[in-house]
Design a protein around this motif. Structure first.
Motif, short mmCIF file in Angstrom:
data_model
loop_
_atom_site.label_atom_id
_atom_site.label_comp_id
_atom_site.label_asym_id
_atom_site.label_seq_id
_atom_site.Cartn_x
_atom_site.Cartn_y
_atom_site.Cartn_z
N ILE A 87 0.85 -1.19 0.00
CA ILE A 87 0.00 0.00 0.00
C ILE A 87 0.89 1.24 0.00
O ILE A 87 1.78 1.38 0.84
N GLY A 88 0.65 2.13 -0.94
CA GLY A 88 1.41 3.36 -1.00
C GLY A 88 2.58 3.29 -1.96
O GLY A 88 2.91 2.22 -2.49
N SER A 89 3.20 4.44 -2.19
CA SER A 89 4.29 4.54 -3.16
C SER A 89 5.39 5.47 -2.66
O SER A 89 5.13 6.39 -1.88
N THR A 90 6.59 5.21 -3.14
CA THR A 90 7.69 6.15 -2.97
C THR A 90 8.15 6.57 -4.36
O THR A 90 7.90 5.88 -5.35
N LYS A 168 -3.71 8.18 -7.32
CA LYS A 168 -4.47 7.28 -8.18
C LYS A 168 -4.05 5.83 -7.96
O LYS A 168 -4.89 4.93 -7.86
N MET A 169 -2.74 5.61 -7.86
CA MET A 169 -2.24 4.26 -7.58
C MET A 169 -2.70 3.78 -6.21
O MET A 169 -3.04 2.61 -6.03
N LEU A 170 -2.70 4.69 -5.24
CA LEU A 170 -3.13 4.32 -3.89
C LEU A 170 -4.57 3.84 -3.88
O LEU A 170 -4.89 2.81 -3.28
N GLU A 175 -8.45 -0.65 -3.49
CA GLU A 175 -9.53 -1.45 -4.07
C GLU A 175 -9.11 -2.91 -4.17
O GLU A 175 -9.91 -3.82 -3.88
N TRP A 176 -7.88 -3.16 -4.60
CA TRP A 176 -7.39 -4.54 -4.70
C TRP A 176 -7.33 -5.18 -3.32
O TRP A 176 -7.67 -6.36 -3.15
N ALA A 177 -6.87 -4.41 -2.33
CA ALA A 177 -6.76 -4.95 -0.97
C ALA A 177 -8.13 -5.30 -0.40
O ALA A 177 -8.30 -6.34 0.24
N VAL A 178 -9.11 -4.45 -0.63
CA VAL A 178 -10.47 -4.70 -0.16
C VAL A 178 -11.03 -5.96 -0.82
O VAL A 178 -11.70 -6.79 -0.19
#
Length: 285
Positions: A87-90, A168-170, A175-178
């Motif tokens: 989850i999340g991005s750098t 947008k990626m988050l 959604e994928w995690a849910v």
């Protein structure tokens, strides 16, 4: 280290940016009077958060919490962020291991018993109480829906254009995690936006030094937060508890001072698609 996406800074963040790039090229070619501009290409990439990012992320969070940073267990906060590495991005420049920006979210309900989240929740409720917003914030924190604490941090020279694709990626990752049964379905999101309050100096009636008690002007430190605020269902400003100073301006405006502060923005989940579209439009390169 897995790459999430690759981006060239002289192109649009969106993969469907060819039309915009072509229009920009035509406009430049059609203007003989305009001087040629030097374009420097800098490649940067999006990655999942990794343990190697710990110290850089902590430094950025120290800036986020400002003068009150010592009141929070920031090491524990970074550990929570890194524990959910899908989850999340750098954002990193090509060939550099240090992130220059990151965006992620923590579930305040799932982590309610963790010290960093308890500290942040108590801190915000105390700040909200001083602004008459504690009832609304408490209702959101203690409601049935989960609350996502957003962190959107970057170094000063990182352009705001990276925020829209990361957000947008988050949302896609959530959604994928849910869909996989993970607890990332949020009713509200909370973002702590860095602000600067500019105060004008006025003459002392007794002929002494000028005092900074004139009109104030608030400005966002992050350009994107101005547009995010448009979608907030609740907000309040607060000052740092430990800050007793107004920093002097180091430019030609010698009669002004800058005081750092924060604005707490609460965004309902229903607003996220429109918010992302607004950022993509407003911050397009």
């Amino acid at each position: 280290m897995s790459r999430k996406r690759t981006h060239d800074s002289d192109k649009e963040m969106d993969s469907g940016s060819e039309d915009s790039s072509r229009q920009n090229s035509e406009a430049e070619a059609g203007s003989d009077a305009e001087e040629e501009k030097e374009i420097v290409d800098v490649d940067f990439e999006f990655f999942d958060p990794k343990p190697i990012d710990f110290h850089s992320m902590k430094r950025m969070l120290m800036g986020s919490f400002g003068d009150d940073a010592e009141d929070f267990n920031l090491s524990g906060l970074v550990d929570l962020i890194l524990s959910q590495n899908t989850i999340g991005s750098t954002v990193k420049f090509e060939g550099d291991d240090d992130p220059y920006a990151f965006l992620t979210v923590l579930n305040m309900h799932v982590h309610k018993d963790k010290e960093p989240i308890q500290q942040i929740k108590d801190y915000l409720l105390k700040k909200a109480e001083k602004r008459g917003a504690a009832s609304k914030l408490s209702e959101i924190f203690n409601g049935q829906g989960h609350v996502g604490l957003l962190f959107s941090e970057r170094v000063v020279n990182m352009p705001p254009q990276v925020v829209a694709p990361m957000l947008k990626m988050l949302v896609e990752e959530l959604e994928w995690a849910v869909a996989d049964g993970e607890p990332y379905e949020f009713e509200h999101y909370v973002l702590l936006a860095p602000m600067y309050r500019e105060t004008e100096a006025v003459d002392d009636d007794e002929g002494g030094a000028k005092k900074r008690t004139g009109p104030t002007i608030d400005a966002y430190a992050h350009a994107e937060d101005e547009f995010i605020e448009e979608f907030a269902c609740a907000k309040f400003d607060y000052k740092f508890s430990r800050s007793k100073r107004v920093a002097e301006s180091r430019n030609s405006f010698a009669d002004t001072g800058l005081a750092p502060s924060r604005r707490c923005l609460v965004i309902h989940k229903a607003k996220m698609p429109a918010l992302i579209a607004r950022l993509e439009s407003a911050l397009a390169m």
